[in-house]
Scaffold this active site. Structure first.
Site, mmCIF file in Angstrom:
data_model
loop_
_atom_site.group_PDB
_atom_site.id
_atom_site.type_symbol
_atom_site.label_atom_id
_atom_site.label_comp_id
_atom_site.label_asym_id
_atom_site.label_seq_id
_atom_site.Cartn_x
_atom_site.Cartn_y
_atom_site.Cartn_z
ATOM 1 N N SER A 142 -7.489 -5.392 13.423
ATOM 2 C CA SER A 142 -7.507 -6.804 13.042
ATOM 3 C C SER A 142 -7.270 -7.713 14.241
ATOM 4 O O SER A 142 -6.371 -7.466 15.049
ATOM 5 C CB SER A 142 -6.422 -7.038 11.991
ATOM 6 O OG SER A 142 -6.351 -8.397 11.663
ATOM 7 N N LYS A 156 -9.754 -10.461 11.079
ATOM 8 C CA LYS A 156 -8.492 -11.057 11.552
ATOM 9 C C LYS A 156 -7.556 -11.329 10.361
ATOM 10 O O LYS A 156 -7.998 -11.724 9.281
ATOM 11 C CB LYS A 156 -8.851 -12.379 12.261
ATOM 12 C CG LYS A 156 -7.680 -13.254 12.673
ATOM 13 C CD LYS A 156 -7.152 -12.907 14.022
ATOM 14 C CE LYS A 156 -5.925 -13.736 14.399
ATOM 15 N NZ LYS A 156 -5.140 -13.115 15.475
ATOM 16 N N ASN A 201 -1.249 -10.627 24.485
ATOM 17 C CA ASN A 201 -1.758 -11.795 23.758
ATOM 18 C C ASN A 201 -0.642 -12.416 22.939
ATOM 19 O O ASN A 201 0.252 -11.740 22.438
ATOM 20 C CB ASN A 201 -2.965 -11.414 22.879
ATOM 21 C CG ASN A 201 -2.565 -11.012 21.479
ATOM 22 O OD1 ASN A 201 -2.308 -11.863 20.624
ATOM 23 N ND2 ASN A 201 -2.462 -9.705 21.252
ATOM 24 N N SER A 202 -0.708 -13.736 22.884
ATOM 25 C CA SER A 202 0.206 -14.471 21.991
ATOM 26 C C SER A 202 -0.636 -15.498 21.242
ATOM 27 O O SER A 202 -0.396 -16.691 21.284
ATOM 28 C CB SER A 202 1.321 -15.156 22.789
ATOM 29 O OG SER A 202 0.778 -16.176 23.594
ATOM 30 N N GLY A 217 -0.799 -15.845 18.177
ATOM 31 C CA GLY A 217 -0.210 -16.298 16.911
ATOM 32 C C GLY A 217 -1.271 -15.935 15.888
ATOM 33 O O GLY A 217 -2.200 -15.200 16.197
ATOM 34 N N ASN A 234 0.364 -7.038 7.337
ATOM 35 C CA ASN A 234 0.789 -7.146 8.733
ATOM 36 C C ASN A 234 2.284 -7.486 8.761
ATOM 37 O O ASN A 234 2.667 -8.641 8.921
ATOM 38 C CB ASN A 234 -0.056 -8.227 9.432
ATOM 39 C CG ASN A 234 0.363 -8.444 10.878
ATOM 40 O OD1 ASN A 234 1.135 -7.651 11.439
ATOM 41 N ND2 ASN A 234 -0.136 -9.512 11.475
ATOM 42 N N CYS A 271 4.512 -9.578 11.534
ATOM 43 C CA CYS A 271 4.592 -11.024 11.749
ATOM 44 C C CYS A 271 6.001 -11.530 11.388
ATOM 45 O O CYS A 271 6.746 -10.872 10.659
ATOM 46 C CB CYS A 271 3.494 -11.760 10.969
ATOM 47 S SG CYS A 271 3.560 -11.517 9.199
ATOM 48 N N GLY A 296 -3.777 1.415 18.849
ATOM 49 C CA GLY A 296 -3.148 1.105 20.138
ATOM 50 C C GLY A 296 -3.676 1.923 21.288
ATOM 51 O O GLY A 296 -3.384 3.101 21.410
ATOM 52 N N GLY A 297 -4.512 1.265 22.105
ATOM 53 C CA GLY A 297 -4.906 1.864 23.383
ATOM 54 C C GLY A 297 -6.127 2.747 23.370
ATOM 55 O O GLY A 297 -6.450 3.364 24.388
HETATM 56 C C1 LIG Z 1 -6.370 -10.793 20.673
HETATM 57 C C2 LIG Z 1 -5.665 -9.966 19.656
HETATM 58 C C3 LIG Z 1 -5.429 -10.487 18.393
HETATM 59 C C4 LIG Z 1 -4.766 -9.721 17.422
HETATM 60 N N1 LIG Z 1 -4.572 -10.232 16.168
HETATM 61 C C5 LIG Z 1 -4.005 -9.451 15.200
HETATM 62 C C6 LIG Z 1 -3.880 -9.928 13.862
HETATM 63 O O1 LIG Z 1 -4.312 -11.020 13.518
HETATM 64 N N2 LIG Z 1 -3.276 -9.109 12.964
HETATM 65 C C7 LIG Z 1 -2.815 -7.854 13.274
HETATM 66 O O2 LIG Z 1 -2.291 -7.146 12.407
HETATM 67 N N3 LIG Z 1 -2.939 -7.378 14.538
HETATM 68 C C8 LIG Z 1 -3.530 -8.135 15.491
HETATM 69 N N4 LIG Z 1 -3.685 -7.635 16.765
HETATM 70 C C9 LIG Z 1 -3.219 -6.260 17.060
HETATM 71 C C10 LIG Z 1 -4.395 -5.274 16.937
HETATM 72 O O3 LIG Z 1 -4.905 -5.243 15.617
HETATM 73 C C11 LIG Z 1 -3.995 -3.854 17.381
HETATM 74 O O4 LIG Z 1 -3.053 -3.339 16.458
HETATM 75 C C12 LIG Z 1 -3.416 -3.820 18.783
HETATM 76 O O5 LIG Z 1 -4.153 -4.668 19.641
HETATM 77 C C13 LIG Z 1 -3.386 -2.406 19.390
HETATM 78 O O6 LIG Z 1 -4.678 -1.863 19.494
HETATM 79 P P1 LIG Z 1 -5.579 -1.920 20.834
HETATM 80 O O7 LIG Z 1 -4.738 -1.410 21.971
HETATM 81 O O8 LIG Z 1 -6.750 -1.027 20.498
HETATM 82 O O9 LIG Z 1 -5.972 -3.329 21.029
HETATM 83 C C14 LIG Z 1 -4.342 -8.396 17.747
HETATM 84 C C15 LIG Z 1 -4.575 -7.881 19.031
HETATM 85 C C16 LIG Z 1 -5.249 -8.627 19.981
HETATM 86 C C17 LIG Z 1 -5.506 -8.028 21.347
#
Ligand SMILES: Cc1cc2nc3c(=O)[nH]c(=O)nc-3n(C[C@H](O)[C@H](O)[C@H](O)COP(=O)(O)O)c2cc1C
Length: 314
Positions: free
Chosen positions: A25, A47, A71-72, A74, A129, A132, A245-246
């Site tokens: 997401s 999202k 990222n932040s 929000g 989620n 949050c 994650g990753g």
């Molecule tokens: C730009 C960005 C926005 C994200 N927004 C959300 C979100 O809205 N809801 C959520 O549960 N996780 C959000 N995440 C977390 C991702 O869903 C994921 O769990 C996290 O990035 C780890 O996976 P990755 O290393 O493959 O990116 C966001 C991550 C990124 C990088």
């Protein structure tokens, strides 16, 4: 055809995915349909939605780090009304299970949103989620607190029959105990995990690199932490785990599955290459063929730990 010989299907709650790969997401969006065929994916998760439209955090909202990003954002959101009118119809044109990710400021708001979204047959499951902030508990993430996690998941369990995927926060001392709590409260699957809280500073301006001071670290840098947490959760829970994650390639996804994940989310890697998820699906099949694995289930949690190691770990 490789497809005839091997089976990549996985079950999450009562939904059957044709393969274990889905977007994470927030790191995936509608414009990507010009670059990849969404019908090839195991599931679709847009999202996180919030009840009301919100702009997200102050700029800058992201910065690059070694092997990842902070990222932040929000939760930048157009609100639940927009989601119902536009996002659900858009994603339901694909022949792939749609999972709605929900973020809320309070338990009451989580319940209200989950109840409303559950009325849509197009939505096959909810992802909560719980990373949050709970504004009624000094902004501490719901998933950092066992009591709050139990209450939240249990109350939502009572108002919906949709499978509940609970997305844990990695920012806890004991993820096993939160995982068990979510399971006992009625979760159908656990997403392990959201982003570890991180910070980066520009040494010339001496200012934090993201406007919110801290943010979530994602990308290859966090994979070993998430592998460890998947392994730990798999040890104590019988629920399907979705790793997040990753992951940037099939080897990463397979490592997560061997650690205990039934399915895998891909986030940050989509920004680097939008074809990552479809390449991973194809290369998992090649790996299975090479190792003569007929069904993906054979791989889940198949990490081999010698008795001696197990003793030392305990
Ligand atoms: C730009 C960005 C926005 C994200 N927004 C959300 C979100 O809205 N809801 C959520 O549960 N996780 C959000 N995440 C977390 C991702 O869903 C994921 O769990 C996290 O990035 C780890 O996976 P990755 O290393 O493959 O990116 C966001 C991550 C990124 C990088």
């Amino acid at each position: 055809m490789i497809e005839d010989k091997i089976n990549t299907t996985v079950n999450i709650g009562n939904i059957k995915l044709k393969n274990p790969i889905m977007p994470a997401s927030g790191a995936f969006g509608e414009g990507m349909d010009r670059l990849i065929d969404f019908n090839q994916l195991g599931a679709l998760i847009p999202k996180s939605i919030t009840k009301y439209p919100q702009r997200g955090n102050v700029n800058p909202r992201a910065c690059e780090t070694q092997a990842g990003m902070i990222n932040s954002i929000g939760i930048q959101s157009k609100g639940i009304e927009y989601y119902i009118q536009n996002t659900i119809p858009y994603y339901s044109q694909y022949n792939v299970p749609l999972i709605s990710s929900i973020s809320a400021d309070s338990i009451e708001e989580f319940i209200e949103m989950s109840e409303l979204i559950s009325t849509f047959t197009e939505v096959e499951a909810l992802e909560l989620n719980i990373s949050c902030p709970n504004l009624k508990n000094n902004g501490e993430a719901f998933g950092m607190n066992k009591k709050v996690t139990y209450e939240l998941v249990n109350k939502i369990r009572q108002i919906t029959n949709k499978p509940l995927l609970v997305k844990l926060t990695p920012n806890v001392t004991n993820i096993q105990s939160i995982a068990k709590t979510a399971e006992s409260a009625g979760a159908d699957a656990l997403v392990v995990a959201n982003t570890p809280l991180a910070m980066a500073i520009d040494i010339h301006s001496r200012k934090p690199k993201v406007g919110n001071i801290m943010g979530g670290l994602s990308g290859p840098a966090i994979k070993p932490i998430i592998i460890r947490q998947i392994y730990q959760v798999y040890e104590v829970s019988s629920l399907p785990i979705i790793g997040s994650g990753g992951v940037i390639n099939a080897e990463d996804a397979i490592e997560m599955i061997i650690a205990g994940a039934s399915a895998v989310q891909v986030g940050t890697a989509n920004f680097v290459s939008p074809t990552t998820m479809v390449n991973i699906i194809q290369n998992i099949k090649h790996y299975m063929e090479h190792h003569q694995i007929k069904h993906l289930k054979e791989l889940i949690g198949s990490v081999e730990i010698s008795k001696q190691w197990q003793k030392d770990y305990i």
